[in-house]
Write a protein that holds these residues in place. Structure first.
Motif, mmCIF file in Angstrom:
data_model
loop_
_atom_site.group_PDB
_atom_site.id
_atom_site.type_symbol
_atom_site.label_atom_id
_atom_site.label_comp_id
_atom_site.label_asym_id
_atom_site.label_seq_id
_atom_site.Cartn_x
_atom_site.Cartn_y
_atom_site.Cartn_z
ATOM 1 N N VAL A 1 12.791 -0.333 -24.648
ATOM 2 C CA VAL A 1 12.428 -0.557 -23.505
ATOM 3 C C VAL A 1 13.078 0.621 -22.670
ATOM 4 N N ALA A 2 12.286 1.197 -21.856
ATOM 5 C CA ALA A 2 13.007 2.197 -21.040
ATOM 6 C C ALA A 2 12.800 1.767 -19.236
ATOM 7 N N ALA A 3 13.903 2.024 -18.411
ATOM 8 C CA ALA A 3 13.658 2.025 -17.098
ATOM 9 C C ALA A 3 14.008 3.271 -16.708
ATOM 10 N N CYS A 4 13.199 3.826 -15.543
ATOM 11 C CA CYS A 4 13.822 5.041 -15.049
ATOM 12 C C CYS A 4 13.617 5.058 -13.496
ATOM 13 N N PHE A 5 14.224 5.906 -12.771
ATOM 14 C CA PHE A 5 14.198 5.814 -11.463
ATOM 15 C C PHE A 5 13.456 7.294 -10.764
ATOM 16 N N VAL A 6 12.430 7.039 -10.208
ATOM 17 C CA VAL A 6 12.028 8.327 -9.621
ATOM 18 C C VAL A 6 11.728 8.233 -7.982
ATOM 19 N N SER A 7 12.525 9.162 -7.440
ATOM 20 C CA SER A 7 12.573 8.899 -6.080
ATOM 21 C C SER A 7 11.269 9.577 -5.472
ATOM 22 N N LYS A 8 11.193 9.416 -4.119
ATOM 23 C CA LYS A 8 10.252 9.889 -3.347
ATOM 24 C C LYS A 8 10.158 11.466 -3.777
ATOM 25 N N LYS A 9 11.058 12.041 -3.481
ATOM 26 C CA LYS A 9 11.275 13.616 -3.467
ATOM 27 C C LYS A 9 10.909 13.994 -4.852
ATOM 28 N N GLN A 10 11.013 13.012 -5.996
ATOM 29 C CA GLN A 10 10.998 13.495 -7.530
ATOM 30 C C GLN A 10 9.548 13.195 -7.921
ATOM 31 N N ILE A 11 8.601 12.815 -7.270
ATOM 32 C CA ILE A 11 7.378 12.321 -7.556
ATOM 33 C C ILE A 11 6.209 13.538 -8.190
ATOM 34 N N GLU A 12 6.491 14.453 -7.273
ATOM 35 C CA GLU A 12 5.644 15.718 -7.695
ATOM 36 C C GLU A 12 6.324 16.429 -8.858
ATOM 37 N N SER B 1 0.798 -1.318 0.231
ATOM 38 C CA SER B 1 0.135 0.109 0.151
ATOM 39 C C SER B 1 1.020 1.281 -0.124
ATOM 40 N N GLY B 2 0.541 2.180 -0.672
ATOM 41 C CA GLY B 2 1.202 3.558 -0.791
ATOM 42 C C GLY B 2 2.343 3.389 -1.750
ATOM 43 N N LEU B 3 2.277 2.376 -2.574
ATOM 44 C CA LEU B 3 3.353 2.184 -3.661
ATOM 45 C C LEU B 3 3.613 3.574 -4.385
ATOM 46 N N ALA B 4 2.521 4.170 -4.636
ATOM 47 C CA ALA B 4 2.612 5.359 -5.541
ATOM 48 C C ALA B 4 3.590 6.336 -4.997
ATOM 49 N N ASN B 5 3.719 6.703 -3.702
ATOM 50 C CA ASN B 5 4.660 7.475 -2.995
ATOM 51 C C ASN B 5 5.869 6.936 -2.671
ATOM 52 N N LEU B 6 6.323 5.874 -3.145
ATOM 53 C CA LEU B 6 7.682 5.368 -2.764
ATOM 54 C C LEU B 6 8.454 5.513 -3.821
ATOM 55 N N SER B 7 9.900 5.343 -3.573
ATOM 56 C CA SER B 7 10.873 5.191 -4.545
ATOM 57 C C SER B 7 11.141 4.314 -5.384
ATOM 58 N N VAL B 8 11.058 4.335 -6.506
ATOM 59 C CA VAL B 8 10.675 3.278 -7.432
ATOM 60 C C VAL B 8 11.528 3.311 -8.859
ATOM 61 N N GLU C 1 22.719 4.141 -3.973
ATOM 62 C CA GLU C 1 21.218 4.206 -3.506
ATOM 63 C C GLU C 1 20.501 3.259 -4.181
ATOM 64 N N LYS C 2 19.374 2.655 -3.430
ATOM 65 C CA LYS C 2 18.505 1.709 -3.824
ATOM 66 C C LYS C 2 16.994 2.097 -3.818
ATOM 67 N N PRO C 3 16.354 1.621 -5.019
ATOM 68 C CA PRO C 3 14.919 1.869 -4.825
ATOM 69 C C PRO C 3 14.412 1.055 -3.849
ATOM 70 N N GLU C 4 12.954 1.420 -3.488
ATOM 71 C CA GLU C 4 12.312 0.574 -2.562
ATOM 72 C C GLU C 4 11.727 -0.684 -3.255
ATOM 73 N N TYR C 5 11.205 -0.300 -4.386
ATOM 74 C CA TYR C 5 10.863 -1.416 -5.406
ATOM 75 C C TYR C 5 11.018 -1.022 -6.832
#
Ligand code: MN
Length: 313
Positions: free
Chosen positions: A112-123, A88-95, A196-200
């Protein structure tokens, strides 16, 4: 080692055993009716209805099942999407998210692309205009992709048609091609992240977990830690939406390049317009050129050949 215990009723137990069917292992311990092993979680089901989850993924796996005697599920399960039960709350985690495009298009690459969005970058990412990419136009995606690429740690891979046709002829399925590209893109992003590691890690699901990892059997390095699969994942976290946009724009750019080679705009998809365009290329530039621009095993090839033969007469 972290562990979780939940108690389920018969219906829910059956559902759970079905869910982990592909990962079933034999465990002859007293009272055990079913056991399964994931890369980071061991699951044991007892006759009593008790389910034990052990390992790093235990809370992820334990969430989402409706416990007997409780009115509400232990955690929210994403009912509208297939795949793992999601924290729960996945949308607000670092992924780190990944997605692909081009697999259904006769012309052009698979990207194919992959990218990292940290919690702080979501907004910020939302402000840059990222939404569920299914709701975005190609033009809008072209506009925002440069900002995303500048802002986010990412990796984008373009499998051009020659290479695609070569591995396809060697017997690789699209599933295998996609799995290897996702794994590679994820690996590159994780490498760029350093310590640095993503949460998921969230993969827009195109295959069941077991099938995905089966495709990767021979890969030298396999990304497994905290990996979640879900369909419609671009709606679950902006990291997948951003990856989807970056992949799409890479596809469009390669299509532009191929179109400039042929001298006209190549159509997307695999419909009748594509057959016509392919026939036009066959007649003016021949089979080898068409092959170098397309996914040669698609049925469009045969259709185009028929159209071209008719026009020749
Ligand atoms: Mn996808």
């Amino acid at each position: 080692m972290s562990q979780q215990v939940i108690v389920l009723d018969k219906v829910e137990l059956t559902r759970l055993m079905k869910h982990y069917e592909q990962n079933e292992i034999v465990r002859n311990a007293p009272g055990v009716v079913f056991a399964a092993k994931l890369h980071d979680t061991a699951i044991t089901v007892y006759k009593s209805g008790k389910v034990l989850f052990q390992g790093a993924g235990s809370s992820r796996e334990a969430s989402g099942w409706s416990q007997a005697g409780l009115t509400s599920p232990t955690a929210k399960i994403q009912a509208n999407s297939k795949g793992d039960s999601l924290p729960s709350g996945l949308a607000n985690l670092s992924v780190v998210g990944s997605d692909e495009t081009g697999t259904g298009d006769f012309f052009g690459p698979v990207t194919v692309a992959a990218c990292f969005v940290s919690k702080k970058q979501i907004e910020l990412v939302k402000e840059l205009g990222v939404k569920d990419s299914k709701q975005l136009t190609d033009d809008w995606m072209r506009q925002i992709a440069p900002d995303l690429k500048e802002t986010l740690l990412h990796s984008v891979l373009t499998l051009k048609n020659d290479k695609y046709n070569e591995v396809q002829e060697r017997g690789w399925s699209q599933g295998k091609i996609k799995a290897l590209l996702h794994n590679q893109a994820l690996k590159l992003v994780l490498r760029k992240m350093g310590d640095e590691k993503p949460e998921y890690i969230l993969i827009d699901q195109f295959a069941e977990r077991g099938i995905y990892y089966n495709h990767l059997k021979a890969a030298p390095e396999i990304v497994r830690e905290n990996v979640l699969f879900s369909t419609k994942a671009e709606g679950l976290h902006v990291a997948v939406a951003a990856a989807s946009i970056i992949a799409r724009v890479a596809f469009l750019e390669e299509m532009d390049r191929l179109s400039s080679l042929t001298g006209f705009q190549l159509p997307k998809g695999a419909g009748p317009k594509v057959d016509e365009a392919a026939a036009r290329i066959l007649l003016s530039q021949g089979e080898n050129t068409l092959k170098s621009l397309s996914k040669w095993h698609f049925a469009n090839r045969e259709k185009a050949m028929k159209i071209a033969a008719r026009k020749k007469k």
